[in-house]
Write an enzyme that holds these catalytic residues in place. Structure first.
Site, short mmCIF file in Angstrom:
data_model
loop_
_atom_site.label_atom_id
_atom_site.label_comp_id
_atom_site.label_asym_id
_atom_site.label_seq_id
_atom_site.Cartn_x
_atom_site.Cartn_y
_atom_site.Cartn_z
N ARG A 107 9.22 -49.28 -10.98
CA ARG A 107 9.82 -49.60 -9.89
C ARG A 107 9.18 -51.25 -9.55
NH1 ARG A 107 7.55 -46.58 -4.41
NH2 ARG A 107 5.66 -47.87 -5.07
N SER A 114 16.49 -41.90 -8.79
CA SER A 114 15.07 -41.56 -8.40
C SER A 114 15.16 -41.16 -7.00
CB SER A 114 14.19 -42.45 -9.34
OG SER A 114 12.61 -41.70 -9.03
N ARG A 154 4.22 -47.90 -10.22
CA ARG A 154 4.19 -48.72 -8.99
C ARG A 154 3.42 -50.13 -9.51
NH1 ARG A 154 1.95 -43.79 -7.55
NH2 ARG A 154 2.95 -42.36 -6.08
N ARG A 179 -3.06 -1.99 -6.22
CA ARG A 179 -2.05 -2.97 -6.19
C ARG A 179 -2.53 -4.22 -7.31
NH1 ARG A 179 -5.20 -4.75 -0.57
NH2 ARG A 179 -7.18 -5.35 -1.29
N TYR A 193 14.71 -34.38 -14.00
CA TYR A 193 13.19 -34.36 -14.37
C TYR A 193 12.70 -34.43 -12.92
CZ TYR A 193 13.07 -39.53 -13.56
OH TYR A 193 13.44 -40.76 -12.97
N GLY A 208 13.10 -40.80 -3.60
CA GLY A 208 11.60 -41.00 -3.37
C GLY A 208 11.62 -40.27 -2.16
N THR A 209 11.22 -38.87 -2.25
CA THR A 209 11.38 -37.82 -1.00
C THR A 209 10.40 -38.20 -0.16
OG1 THR A 209 10.30 -36.31 -2.34
CG2 THR A 209 12.58 -36.28 -2.30
N ASN A 210 9.19 -39.09 -0.35
CA ASN A 210 8.29 -39.23 0.47
C ASN A 210 9.08 -40.14 1.61
OD1 ASN A 210 6.20 -38.19 -0.75
ND2 ASN A 210 5.35 -39.93 -1.47
N ASP A 211 9.46 -41.15 1.55
CA ASP A 211 10.32 -41.82 2.33
C ASP A 211 11.46 -41.36 2.91
OD1 ASP A 211 8.46 -43.98 2.36
OD2 ASP A 211 9.47 -45.46 1.49
N MET A 270 -5.35 -7.13 8.31
CA MET A 270 -5.08 -6.41 9.44
C MET A 270 -6.00 -5.13 9.61
SD MET A 270 -0.88 -6.88 8.80
CE MET A 270 -1.30 -6.42 7.04
N CYS A 300 10.59 -38.84 -7.55
CA CYS A 300 9.39 -39.44 -7.96
C CYS A 300 8.58 -39.29 -6.90
CB CYS A 300 9.40 -41.05 -8.57
SG CYS A 300 10.20 -41.92 -7.16
N HIS A 312 -1.64 -42.62 1.85
CA HIS A 312 -1.72 -43.53 0.71
C HIS A 312 -3.22 -43.17 0.06
CE1 HIS A 312 -3.95 -47.03 -1.34
NE2 HIS A 312 -2.66 -47.25 -1.50
N GLY A 365 -7.75 -7.33 4.07
CA GLY A 365 -8.83 -7.58 4.94
C GLY A 365 -8.28 -8.18 6.28
N ARG A 377 -3.66 2.98 8.11
CA ARG A 377 -3.91 1.99 7.49
C ARG A 377 -2.74 1.15 7.33
NH1 ARG A 377 -8.28 2.40 3.33
NH2 ARG A 377 -9.05 4.62 3.55
N GLU A 398 16.03 -43.37 -1.30
CA GLU A 398 15.06 -43.17 -0.18
C GLU A 398 15.50 -43.21 1.26
OE1 GLU A 398 11.45 -45.49 -1.08
OE2 GLU A 398 12.88 -46.83 -2.06
N LYS A 400 0.90 -1.20 -0.08
CA LYS A 400 0.04 0.06 -0.01
C LYS A 400 0.80 1.19 0.05
CE LYS A 400 -4.21 0.35 2.08
NZ LYS A 400 -4.23 -0.86 2.79
#
Length: 882
Positions: A618, A764, A562, A340, A851, A766-769, A107, A831, A456, A105, A96, A745, A27
């Site tokens: 896999r 590859s 999978r 804005r 990728y 496996g960032t979940n595990d 603050m 992945c 899952h 809205g 303001r 992983e 602002k």
């Protein structure tokens, strides 16, 4: 040099600019910019965000700031020919908030500051309008009382409602000047009753208290919640702009409004907004009166409308973006109070970005950065039509976007049976497991009482492009009774419910849906993104339908297939159970021989769709107990099919159960015990590849071994695959290309990446595990307490939603650096579910992956995010795939 805490704007002295958002907030920066452009802006000054942070840290204004405020007020007095607190020509101001990122809205604001029992009389005399003066005063007491004195706004509302009832009127504007004068006395009495002190009469005391209160509003509950929702830093603070008041409530030649330079819902290039005549700004926001569409200004005040149109065009030309503007007209004179970049739907964002390029206002790179990648979800899934009324009975996690309407069912079997009868169903579970896959496949949506955003249910639903509400703890799901209860509602099997995957809402009955709109503008924007990005985008896809969806959404291959999901299809689960329950290798191989043709056919189906694109497959990953029967009824059925005793099936099931299956006998560890499983899967993949080669298609499988922790284990698995592939190619008389790599992983695999990469052709992640094992968290259980960590600022974001760059991210970087140190042309991808999350995609670009792979409906988000990362951080050369 001392830090500058205050910047002036207007009245011949403007010190800030639009480039100073970090210091002046959106602002304050834009008010300064408009003043520099000689657009009519009431003059004022802005206290910086740094001043706010300093104040919040010590609960007092920095040294010298109040003296600077007094100096700025003197400047405004001279510019306006008025005096703050004066009894003849009083100067009034607004106070303001304004953060660097728009938080509409969230603050607080105080208007008409400087009024008291004396200055209201002076305002009445100067304006010649008693009603206007007391209307402004009662508004000020209400606002100041709520924002500064922390009184309940509804207490003031009840007084004005009582006044209207006693006068027999329905609208505020129907109250007379005397009514409003009386109301100010009642408001003042309310303040004294609630606080024990009369309403502050000293304008400078009012000003100081208001500035401090607006600073404090940075930490009000709704502002904190908004920042969490939109990943805005809690450390920034808000600027405060003090600005001379102009009035839209002085008569019929006055008004106040909000307008957009283009339609924020559709993106149409046309003014869009509303105006209220004889009103102040809060009336528009509060809905006290019904505004009129902006074209009515042209009818009532054509000169003001023409000026406003011209300013809108100038601002859009200057900022090169759609503008959201607030304005006031006082006695026929137009003033701009704010501009804005306007909030907009994804549909509007895409259209505006593409059309601004066509108009020559921005280039393609800028257009790509103008669209929030995550918002594309709105375009890719059905949505609840918010124009229709509906009854929300519970709220969970918005785990997979879109909307679904169906009859509640409580088992996968019931979902399949009813879907085959043509019924639309929603699968309701406490939580899902791989054996629910067929029910999930036929369901319109999935609702679970437990689990998080990477449970899952959530992972599979996103891959399938299905709506999912997960972790809805308000549900008491009784599978045996085929019911769930929530907040006084009992839902039985067959009852209609609806899910809003964009908000996590569970809705009673059949909500009205609207289908996604895939416009030509969307295709244009995505083509630009594909031209710019260097990071590839693949899909997590297990079936022909998934693969076709992957190509539809612009994927360049499959990054994760999978194979375990394939075993749950009809006619296969019995063979996989027979294999598990067999007591000898010969028995296991006999069962696997029946699965081989199914697997080969599955892979041929994928290759037929994907052609010569890479397909990462896999090998079997989950622990074997997930395939075994859970209930006595199922055990009896399996025993009958396999010619075993029920007790034998029960004992075998118990034998395979594990205390911590996520860290147990799964992935490549299964192969060490049962190498015949790997041999069957590798044979099926290579036979399918050979078959495609005979058809003239060079299919390209990338065979991925899961859960590798070190080089010896990896090498054992790799050799089985390579030996089987060689054997099959000799049998077939065909040479085919394929890669063998591993899923990274486990933290130890990151540390041993150099040794693994000596023979691994791709990694590859496996960032979940990897997140689970790096943090020591269960992703399905962490949802119970991680929100508290976020609320208490112990972590910024759920690490299962966005890659934790400091911990998990460092493990990834170590793995890539060491892996490519040993094999420079090592192909690297991701992945996990992070592959479709924009900040995680940016991270993958920064660490020079080749990728990302994600659920097909998330692919456009990944494509856009990858292009935005290239624009922000530059290009890099991906490795040459063998």
């Amino acid at each position: 040099m001392a830090e500058k805490w205050i910047y002036a704007f207007g009245a011949g002295k403007t010190e800030g600019s639009a480039s100073m958002r970090e210091q002046l907030g959106g602002k304050g920066a834009n008010l300064a910019e408009m003043a520099s452009l000689e657009i009519p802006v009431p003059p004022g000054f802005t206290l910086t965000t740094g001043c706010c942070v300093k104040y919040l840290g010590s609960n007092e204004l920095p040294a010298g700031v109040w003296d600077d405020v007094l100096g700025q007020m003197k400047r405004l007095e001279e510019a306006m020919g008025a005096r703050f607190g004066g009894d003849e020509n009083p100067l009034l101001v607004s106070v303001r908030s304004g953060a660097r990122d728009s938080m509409p809205g969230m603050m607080d604001t105080v208007l008409n500051l400087g009024l008291n029992d004396a200055t209201v009389r002076a305002l009445e005399k100067k304006s010649g309008n008693r009603r206007f003066a007391f209307d402004s005063y009662r508004r000020f007491i209400d606002m100041f009382g709520n924002v500064v004195l922390e009184l309940d706004h509804h207490d003031f509302e009840s007084l004005i409602e009582a006044m209207k009832n006693s006068r027999g009127v329905s609208s505020d504007v129907e109250l007379s000047a005397d009514d409003l004068a009386e109301l100010t006395k009642q408001y003042d009495a309310l303040v004294k009753e609630k606080t024990g002190a009369p309403f502050p009469q000293d304008p400078y005391e009012q000003l100081r208290l208001a500035i401090e209160a607006v600073f404090k509003s940075w930490n009000n509950d709704r502002a904190i919640a908004y920042r969490r929702l939109y990943s805005i830093s809690h450390e920034w603070g808000t600027a405060v702009s003090v600005q001379c008041m102009v009035y839209g409530n002085m008569g019929e030649d006055c008004g106040t409004g909000v307008a957009f330079s283009r339609n924020p819902s559709t993106g149409e290039k046309a003014l869009f907004g509303e105006i209220l005549f004889n009103a102040q700004g809060e009336d528009v926001v509060a809905g006290i009166r019904t505004p009129e569409p902006i074209p009515s200004l042209k009818e009532r005040m054509p000169e003001c409308f023409a000026q406003f149109e011209d300013i809108c065009t100038r601002l859009e030309d200057h900022y090169k973006d759609m503008q959201d503007m607030e304005f006031t007209i006082q006695n026929g004179r137009l003033f701009m109070l704010q501009t804005r970049s306007g909030k907009r739907t994804a549909l509007a964002a895409v259209r505006i970005a593409v059309e601004l390029v066509a108009e020559g206002r921005i280039d393609k790179e800028t257009a790509i950065t103008r669209v929030d990648a995550d918002s594309l979800d709105q375009l890719l899934h059905p949505a609840i039509d918010t124009n229709g009324g509906f009854d929300v009975i519970a709220t969970g996690l918005a785990a997979s976007p879109g909307a679904a309407v169906g009859k509640a069912v409580f088992t996968a079997a019931a979902a399949v049976a009813q879907a085959e009868s043509g019924e639309a169903v929603i699968l309701v579970r406490r939580e899902t497991s791989p054996e629910d896959i067929l029910g999930m496949d036929v369901a319109k949506g999935i609702l679970t009482a437990r689990g998080g955003l990477t449970s899952h249910a959530a992972v599979v639903a996103r891959q399938m492009g299905k709506c999912c509400v997960a972790g809805c703890s308000e549900l008491d799901v009784q599978v045996d009774e085929k019911t769930f209860e929530t907040n006084g509602h009992l839902i039985k099997e067959g009852d209609w419910i609806s899910l809003n995957g964009n908000s996590g809402e569970v809705i009673l009955g059949q909500a009205k849906l609207k289908q996604p709109e895939m416009s030509e503008n969307f295709s244009t924007l995505m083509a630009w993104a594909d031209d710019i990005r260097t990071l590839g985008v693949r899909a997590n896809a297990d079936t022909v339908a998934d693969s076709e969806a992957a190509l539809k959404y612009g994927c360049e291959g499959i990054g994760l297939c999978r194979t375990e999901h394939m075993f749950f299809e009809e006619g296969r689960i019995d063979y996989i159970r027979a294999m598990i329950l067999a007591e000898t290798e010969a028995g296991r191989r006999e069962a696997l021989s029946h699965l081989l043709p199914f697997q080969r056919s599955d892979f041929i189906g994928l290759f037929e769709v994907m052609g010569e694109r890479p397909v990462t497959i896999r090998l079997l990953d989950p622990p074997l107990h997930e395939f075994l029967p859970k209930t006595l009824h199922d055990m009896e059925q399996v025993a009958g099919l396999l010619g075993m005793s029920v007790e034998g099936v029960r004992q075998a099931t118990e034998f395979h159960e594990e205390q911590n299956p996520m860290l147990g006998h799964r992935g490549c560890r299964l192969v060490v015990t049962y190498p015949e499983i790997c041999e069957m899967q590798a044979r099926a993949i290579i036979e399918a590849t050979c078959e495609m080669k005979k058809r003239g298609v060079s299919a390209f499988p990338e065979i991925m071994i899961p859960l590798t922790s070190g080089e010896a284990e990896w090498e054992y698995n790799r050799k089985l695959v390579a030996d089987t592939a060689k054997e099959v190619m000799e049998e077939q008389g065909v040479e085919v290309r394929y890669l063998v790599g591993t899923m990274i992983e486990i933290p130890r695999a990151c540390l041993r990446a150099a040794q693994i990469a000596e023979s691994a052709e791709f990694f590859s992640f496996g960032t979940n595990d990897l997140t689970q094992m790096t943090y020591g968290l269960s992703r399905d259980d962490a949802g119970r307490f991680l929100p508290e960590y976020i609320e208490k600022n112990l972590i910024e974001r759920d690490p299962f939603v966005a890659v934790d760059r400091e911990g998990v991210g460092e493990m990834v970087e170590i793995g890539i650096e060491r892996g490519r140190g040993a094999r420079p042309n090592l192909e690297v991808g991701i992945c996990g579910e992070h592959g479709g999350e924009p900040t995680s995609v940016e991270f993958c670009h920064l660490v020079k992956m080749d990728y990302v792979s994600c659920a097909p409906p998330r692919a456009p988000i990944a494509r856009l995010a990858a292009a935005q990362a290239t624009i922000a951080h530059g290009c890099y050369k991906t490795v040459e795939i063998l």
